[in-house]
Motif scaffolding. Sequence first.
Motif, PDB file in Angstrom:
ATOM      1  N   ILE A 139       0.865  -1.177   0.000  1.00 21.30           N
ATOM      2  CA  ILE A 139       0.000   0.000   0.000  1.00 21.30           C
ATOM      3  C   ILE A 139       0.901   1.227   0.000  1.00 21.30           C
ATOM      4  O   ILE A 139       1.901   1.271   0.719  1.00 21.30           O
ATOM      5  N   ASN A 140       0.535   2.233  -0.791  1.00 22.37           N
ATOM      6  CA  ASN A 140       1.163   3.537  -0.638  1.00 22.37           C
ATOM      7  C   ASN A 140       0.062   4.580  -0.731  1.00 22.37           C
ATOM      8  O   ASN A 140      -0.960   4.372  -1.382  1.00 22.37           O
ATOM      9  N   PHE A 141       0.259   5.677  -0.015  1.00 24.10           N
ATOM     10  CA  PHE A 141      -0.773   6.701   0.048  1.00 24.10           C
ATOM     11  C   PHE A 141      -0.146   8.063   0.277  1.00 24.10           C
ATOM     12  O   PHE A 141       0.986   8.180   0.735  1.00 24.10           O
ATOM     13  N   LEU A 142      -0.910   9.104  -0.093  1.00 24.93           N
ATOM     14  CA  LEU A 142      -0.468  10.478   0.080  1.00 24.93           C
ATOM     15  C   LEU A 142      -1.695  11.350   0.267  1.00 24.93           C
ATOM     16  O   LEU A 142      -2.821  10.884   0.159  1.00 24.93           O
ATOM     17  N   GLU A 173       0.698  17.731   5.647  1.00 34.25           N
ATOM     18  CA  GLU A 173       0.797  16.983   4.401  1.00 34.25           C
ATOM     19  C   GLU A 173       1.323  15.583   4.698  1.00 34.25           C
ATOM     20  O   GLU A 173       2.192  15.409   5.557  1.00 34.25           O
ATOM     21  N   ILE A 174       0.821  14.597   3.978  1.00 33.31           N
ATOM     22  CA  ILE A 174       1.406  13.254   4.014  1.00 33.31           C
ATOM     23  C   ILE A 174       2.489  13.236   2.944  1.00 33.31           C
ATOM     24  O   ILE A 174       2.199  13.288   1.752  1.00 33.31           O
ATOM     25  N   LEU A 175       3.750  13.224   3.367  1.00 29.85           N
ATOM     26  CA  LEU A 175       4.851  13.156   2.411  1.00 29.85           C
ATOM     27  C   LEU A 175       4.989  11.756   1.833  1.00 29.85           C
ATOM     28  O   LEU A 175       5.299  11.572   0.665  1.00 29.85           O
ATOM     29  N   SER A 176       4.763  10.760   2.705  1.00 30.39           N
ATOM     30  CA  SER A 176       4.886   9.376   2.271  1.00 30.39           C
ATOM     31  C   SER A 176       4.108   8.486   3.219  1.00 30.39           C
ATOM     32  O   SER A 176       4.241   8.605   4.432  1.00 30.39           O
ATOM     33  N   GLY A 177       3.314   7.629   2.655  1.00 32.01           N
ATOM     34  CA  GLY A 177       2.624   6.603   3.427  1.00 32.01           C
ATOM     35  C   GLY A 177       2.896   5.273   2.774  1.00 32.01           C
ATOM     36  O   GLY A 177       2.622   5.093   1.584  1.00 32.01           O
ATOM     37  N   ALA A 187       1.188  -0.049   8.453  1.00 35.35           N
ATOM     38  CA  ALA A 187       1.619   1.122   7.679  1.00 35.35           C
ATOM     39  C   ALA A 187       2.424   2.096   8.519  1.00 35.35           C
ATOM     40  O   ALA A 187       2.182   2.252   9.719  1.00 35.35           O
ATOM     41  N   HIS A 188       3.346   2.763   7.857  1.00 36.88           N
ATOM     42  CA  HIS A 188       4.122   3.858   8.441  1.00 36.88           C
ATOM     43  C   HIS A 188       3.859   5.098   7.605  1.00 36.88           C
ATOM     44  O   HIS A 188       3.578   5.005   6.407  1.00 36.88           O
ATOM     45  N   VAL A 189       3.984   6.265   8.239  1.00 34.72           N
ATOM     46  CA  VAL A 189       3.645   7.501   7.547  1.00 34.72           C
ATOM     47  C   VAL A 189       4.591   8.623   7.968  1.00 34.72           C
ATOM     48  O   VAL A 189       5.069   8.648   9.105  1.00 34.72           O
ATOM     49  N   VAL A 212      -4.990   6.542  -2.312  1.00 35.78           N
ATOM     50  CA  VAL A 212      -4.398   5.273  -1.897  1.00 35.78           C
ATOM     51  C   VAL A 212      -4.209   4.381  -3.116  1.00 35.78           C
ATOM     52  O   VAL A 212      -5.084   4.307  -3.976  1.00 35.78           O
ATOM     53  N   PHE A 213      -3.072   3.701  -3.147  1.00 36.40           N
ATOM     54  CA  PHE A 213      -2.775   2.747  -4.199  1.00 36.40           C
ATOM     55  C   PHE A 213      -2.411   1.417  -3.536  1.00 36.40           C
ATOM     56  O   PHE A 213      -1.574   1.381  -2.635  1.00 36.40           O
ATOM     57  N   ILE A 214      -3.050   0.357  -3.995  1.00 39.44           N
ATOM     58  CA  ILE A 214      -2.801  -0.978  -3.441  1.00 39.44           C
ATOM     59  C   ILE A 214      -2.377  -1.898  -4.578  1.00 39.44           C
ATOM     60  O   ILE A 214      -3.037  -1.959  -5.616  1.00 39.44           O
ATOM     61  N   GLU A 215      -1.268  -2.581  -4.360  1.00 38.46           N
ATOM     62  CA  GLU A 215      -0.794  -3.564  -5.334  1.00 38.46           C
ATOM     63  C   GLU A 215      -0.876  -4.938  -4.679  1.00 38.46           C
ATOM     64  O   GLU A 215      -0.132  -5.234  -3.735  1.00 38.46           O
ATOM     65  N   GLU A 216      -1.772  -5.737  -5.179  1.00 44.20           N
ATOM     66  CA  GLU A 216      -1.982  -7.073  -4.625  1.00 44.20           C
ATOM     67  C   GLU A 216      -0.911  -8.029  -5.155  1.00 44.20           C
ATOM     68  O   GLU A 216      -0.521  -7.944  -6.320  1.00 44.20           O
ATOM     69  N   ILE A 217      -0.443  -8.914  -4.298  1.00 42.35           N
ATOM     70  CA  ILE A 217       0.478  -9.977  -4.694  1.00 42.35           C
ATOM     71  C   ILE A 217      -0.228 -11.296  -4.406  1.00 42.35           C
ATOM     72  O   ILE A 217      -0.636 -11.555  -3.271  1.00 42.35           O
TER      73      ILE A 217
END
Length: 147
Positions: A45-48, A76-80, A95-97, A122-127
């Motif tokens: 997961i990554n988010f901003l 601001e969320i710089l990196s999630g 998650a860390h932010v 939010v972006f989720i990449e399933e494996i």
Amino acid sequence: MANLYVKKLEGRSGRQLAYRLAYGCDLLEALQGIVAEEDVRFGSINFLGSVLKAKVGYFLVDEKRFITMEMDQLMEILSGLGNVSLKDGKPFVHAHVTFLDREGKIHGGHLLPGTIVYAGEVFIEEIELPAPPERVYDPVTGLALWK
């Protein structure tokens, strides 16, 4: 050669999901709700975006416990960044932010409930794996880690 890792997982790319979060929602609860609804069992997961207020944790290694830090300000969320795996048989978000406040100071840590979204993507990449890893208590670290 020294042992460099405990576990290796190899899977196939699954679904690529993207969401715009609702104003005023709890960030961690939203992430957790999305992976539960979509039954994402393993992935990244990554988010901003930005938050109205934040709540994060910091793990005290010596005491094997988290302390909580709260920031009641727009940031601001710089990196999630995070991942999804199973805990107690259900999809679980870890998650860390990192945040930036209006004075240019950086804050961050382990994302906790109580971080309220102003705007978020939010972006989720399933494996896909035959058997996604389960998080279990690790007595050495005091954390729930992949079994």
